[in-house]
Design a protein around this motif. Structure first.
Motif, PDB file in Angstrom:
ATOM      1  N   GLN A   1       7.312 -28.121  -3.051  1.00 22.52           N
ATOM      2  CA  GLN A   1       6.645 -27.487  -4.177  1.00 22.52           C
ATOM      3  C   GLN A   1       5.138 -27.656  -4.035  1.00 22.52           C
ATOM      4  O   GLN A   1       4.660 -28.722  -3.665  1.00 22.52           O
ATOM      5  N   ILE A   2       4.396 -26.597  -4.349  1.00 26.18           N
ATOM      6  CA  ILE A   2       2.936 -26.658  -4.352  1.00 26.18           C
ATOM      7  C   ILE A   2       2.514 -27.222  -5.702  1.00 26.18           C
ATOM      8  O   ILE A   2       2.913 -26.708  -6.757  1.00 26.18           O
ATOM      9  N   VAL A   3       1.717 -28.287  -5.669  1.00 23.06           N
ATOM     10  CA  VAL A   3       1.260 -28.956  -6.883  1.00 23.06           C
ATOM     11  C   VAL A   3      -0.246 -29.174  -6.809  1.00 23.06           C
ATOM     12  O   VAL A   3      -0.854 -29.012  -5.756  1.00 23.06           O
ATOM     13  N   GLU A   4      -0.825 -29.559  -7.926  1.00 19.57           N
ATOM     14  CA  GLU A   4      -2.202 -30.020  -7.949  1.00 19.57           C
ATOM     15  C   GLU A   4      -2.165 -31.526  -7.789  1.00 19.57           C
ATOM     16  O   GLU A   4      -1.328 -32.198  -8.394  1.00 19.57           O
ATOM     17  N   MET A   5      -3.073 -32.059  -6.967  1.00 21.92           N
ATOM     18  CA  MET A   5      -3.122 -33.490  -6.717  1.00 21.92           C
ATOM     19  C   MET A   5      -4.557 -33.963  -6.904  1.00 21.92           C
ATOM     20  O   MET A   5      -5.497 -33.317  -6.431  1.00 21.92           O
ATOM     21  N   SER A   6      -4.721 -35.082  -7.606  1.00 23.69           N
ATOM     22  CA  SER A   6      -6.063 -35.590  -7.869  1.00 23.69           C
ATOM     23  C   SER A   6      -5.960 -36.987  -8.464  1.00 23.69           C
ATOM     24  O   SER A   6      -4.880 -37.580  -8.494  1.00 23.69           O
ATOM     25  N   CYS A   7      -7.089 -37.482  -8.975  1.00 22.08           N
ATOM     26  CA  CYS A   7      -7.110 -38.766  -9.673  1.00 22.08           C
ATOM     27  C   CYS A   7      -6.543 -38.553 -11.073  1.00 22.08           C
ATOM     28  O   CYS A   7      -7.023 -37.680 -11.811  1.00 22.08           O
ATOM     29  N   GLY A   8      -5.561 -39.332 -11.430  1.00 17.91           N
ATOM     30  CA  GLY A   8      -4.936 -39.196 -12.740  1.00 17.91           C
ATOM     31  C   GLY A   8      -5.898 -39.440 -13.885  1.00 17.91           C
ATOM     32  O   GLY A   8      -5.855 -38.749 -14.901  1.00 17.91           O
ATOM     33  N   GLN A   9      -6.781 -40.425 -13.733  1.00 18.18           N
ATOM     34  CA  GLN A   9      -7.716 -40.752 -14.798  1.00 18.18           C
ATOM     35  C   GLN A   9      -8.906 -39.789 -14.818  1.00 18.18           C
ATOM     36  O   GLN A   9      -9.267 -39.256 -15.872  1.00 18.18           O
ATOM     37  N   CYS A  10      -9.528 -39.551 -13.663  1.00 16.46           N
ATOM     38  CA  CYS A  10     -10.762 -38.757 -13.597  1.00 16.46           C
ATOM     39  C   CYS A  10     -10.540 -37.272 -13.825  1.00 16.46           C
ATOM     40  O   CYS A  10     -11.394 -36.596 -14.401  1.00 16.46           O
ATOM     41  N   GLN A  11      -9.422 -36.729 -13.367  1.00 23.24           N
ATOM     42  CA  GLN A  11      -9.214 -35.284 -13.417  1.00 23.24           C
ATOM     43  C   GLN A  11      -8.099 -34.836 -14.361  1.00 23.24           C
ATOM     44  O   GLN A  11      -8.167 -33.738 -14.905  1.00 23.24           O
ATOM     45  N   PHE A  12      -7.071 -35.662 -14.542  1.00 21.26           N
ATOM     46  CA  PHE A  12      -5.930 -35.231 -15.346  1.00 21.26           C
ATOM     47  C   PHE A  12      -5.863 -35.889 -16.723  1.00 21.26           C
ATOM     48  O   PHE A  12      -4.966 -35.596 -17.508  1.00 21.26           O
ATOM     49  N   GLY A  13      -6.779 -36.807 -17.018  1.00 19.44           N
ATOM     50  CA  GLY A  13      -6.836 -37.421 -18.340  1.00 19.44           C
ATOM     51  C   GLY A  13      -5.734 -38.417 -18.646  1.00 19.44           C
ATOM     52  O   GLY A  13      -5.484 -38.732 -19.810  1.00 19.44           O
ATOM     53  N   LEU A  14      -5.068 -38.948 -17.625  1.00 19.98           N
ATOM     54  CA  LEU A  14      -4.030 -39.965 -17.850  1.00 19.98           C
ATOM     55  C   LEU A  14      -4.704 -41.286 -18.207  1.00 19.98           C
ATOM     56  O   LEU A  14      -5.710 -41.661 -17.599  1.00 19.98           O
ATOM     57  N   THR A  15      -4.156 -42.000 -19.169  1.00 17.12           N
ATOM     58  CA  THR A  15      -4.803 -43.223 -19.651  1.00 17.12           C
ATOM     59  C   THR A  15      -3.919 -44.470 -19.595  1.00 17.12           C
ATOM     60  O   THR A  15      -4.356 -45.537 -20.001  1.00 17.12           O
ATOM     61  N   SER A  16      -2.703 -44.355 -19.094  1.00 16.18           N
ATOM     62  CA  SER A  16      -1.790 -45.506 -19.124  1.00 16.18           C
ATOM     63  C   SER A  16      -2.095 -46.562 -18.064  1.00 16.18           C
ATOM     64  O   SER A  16      -1.525 -47.643 -18.112  1.00 16.18           O
ATOM     65  N   LYS A  17      -2.981 -46.265 -17.122  1.00 23.01           N
ATOM     66  CA  LYS A  17      -3.397 -47.237 -16.103  1.00 23.01           C
ATOM     67  C   LYS A  17      -4.917 -47.262 -16.052  1.00 23.01           C
ATOM     68  O   LYS A  17      -5.565 -46.277 -16.361  1.00 23.01           O
ATOM     69  N   LYS A  18      -5.471 -48.382 -15.644  1.00 24.15           N
ATOM     70  CA  LYS A  18      -6.923 -48.510 -15.475  1.00 24.15           C
ATOM     71  C   LYS A  18      -7.294 -48.200 -14.036  1.00 24.15           C
ATOM     72  O   LYS A  18      -6.475 -48.301 -13.132  1.00 24.15           O
ATOM     73  N   GLY A  19      -8.551 -47.834 -13.824  1.00 22.12           N
ATOM     74  CA  GLY A  19      -9.035 -47.552 -12.476  1.00 22.12           C
ATOM     75  C   GLY A  19      -8.723 -46.137 -12.061  1.00 22.12           C
ATOM     76  O   GLY A  19      -8.469 -45.269 -12.897  1.00 22.12           O
ATOM     77  N   CYS A  20      -8.734 -45.905 -10.763  1.00 22.13           N
ATOM     78  CA  CYS A  20      -8.461 -44.577 -10.208  1.00 22.13           C
ATOM     79  C   CYS A  20      -7.147 -44.630  -9.427  1.00 22.13           C
ATOM     80  O   CYS A  20      -6.988 -45.466  -8.540  1.00 22.13           O
ATOM     81  N   ASN A  21      -6.240 -43.739  -9.780  1.00 18.66           N
ATOM     82  CA  ASN A  21      -4.919 -43.714  -9.161  1.00 18.66           C
ATOM     83  C   ASN A  21      -4.494 -42.282  -8.900  1.00 18.66           C
ATOM     84  O   ASN A  21      -4.749 -41.386  -9.706  1.00 18.66           O
ATOM     85  N   LEU A  22      -3.819 -42.073  -7.788  1.00 19.94           N
ATOM     86  CA  LEU A  22      -3.370 -40.752  -7.392  1.00 19.94           C
ATOM     87  C   LEU A  22      -2.317 -40.224  -8.364  1.00 19.94           C
ATOM     88  O   LEU A  22      -1.442 -40.958  -8.819  1.00 19.94           O
ATOM     89  N   ALA A  23      -2.432 -38.927  -8.667  1.00 14.33           N
ATOM     90  CA  ALA A  23      -1.481 -38.286  -9.576  1.00 14.33           C
ATOM     91  C   ALA A  23      -1.263 -36.845  -9.129  1.00 14.33           C
ATOM     92  O   ALA A  23      -2.046 -36.288  -8.361  1.00 14.33           O
ATOM     93  N   VAL A  24      -0.191 -36.262  -9.625  1.00 13.53           N
ATOM     94  CA  VAL A  24       0.096 -34.852  -9.393  1.00 13.53           C
ATOM     95  C   VAL A  24       0.279 -34.167 -10.740  1.00 13.53           C
ATOM     96  O   VAL A  24       0.641 -34.800 -11.728  1.00 13.53           O
ATOM     97  N   ARG A  25       0.018 -32.855 -10.732  1.00 13.11           N
ATOM     98  CA  ARG A  25       0.312 -32.036 -11.911  1.00 13.11           C
ATOM     99  C   ARG A  25       1.338 -31.001 -11.470  1.00 13.11           C
ATOM    100  O   ARG A  25       1.089 -30.209 -10.567  1.00 13.11           O
ATOM    101  N   ILE A  26       2.507 -31.067 -12.118  1.00 11.24           N
ATOM    102  CA  ILE A  26       3.631 -30.189 -11.803  1.00 11.24           C
ATOM    103  C   ILE A  26       3.981 -29.410 -13.068  1.00 11.24           C
ATOM    104  O   ILE A  26       4.299 -30.014 -14.096  1.00 11.24           O
TER     105      ILE A  26
END
Length: 92
Positions: A15-40
């Motif tokens: 599957q083609i997804v968007e991949m980026s930093c969960g905190q910096c680009q996707f607004g995820l807040t459950s972890k601190k720092g910068c962590n890899l995330a996907v948007r599906i």
């Protein structure tokens, strides 16, 4: 009263997804720092498997996951609100 809960466990293949930093680009807040995330399909998930710096400097202005959202073809499983990656191929 009966309450039903759906356990999210879905296999994702090629599957083609968007991949980026969960905190910096996707607004995820459950972890601190910068962590890899996907948007599906509009939903964002932290990634289990590769690290955010496994693809180069996460803060590089042109390609870093903290700075840009990139497209990737992935395989893996959605489990417990996280995406467990078995393979990633960056497309850009």
């Amino acid at each position: 009263m009966f309450l039903g809960f759906t356990c999210q466990n879905k296999k994702i293949q090629k599957q083609i997804v968007e991949m980026s930093c969960g905190q910096c680009q996707f607004g995820l807040t459950s972890k601190k720092g910068c962590n890899l995330a996907v948007r599906i399909n509009g939903d964002s998930y932290f990634v289990d498997g590769p690290d955010i710096d496994d693809f180069g400097d996460a803060h590089d202005e042109k390609t870093g996951f903290c700075e840009v959202i990139r497209k990737a073809e992935v395989n893996g499983n959605l489990q417990g609100g996280r995406f467990k990656v078995s393979s990633v191929e960056l497309l850009d």
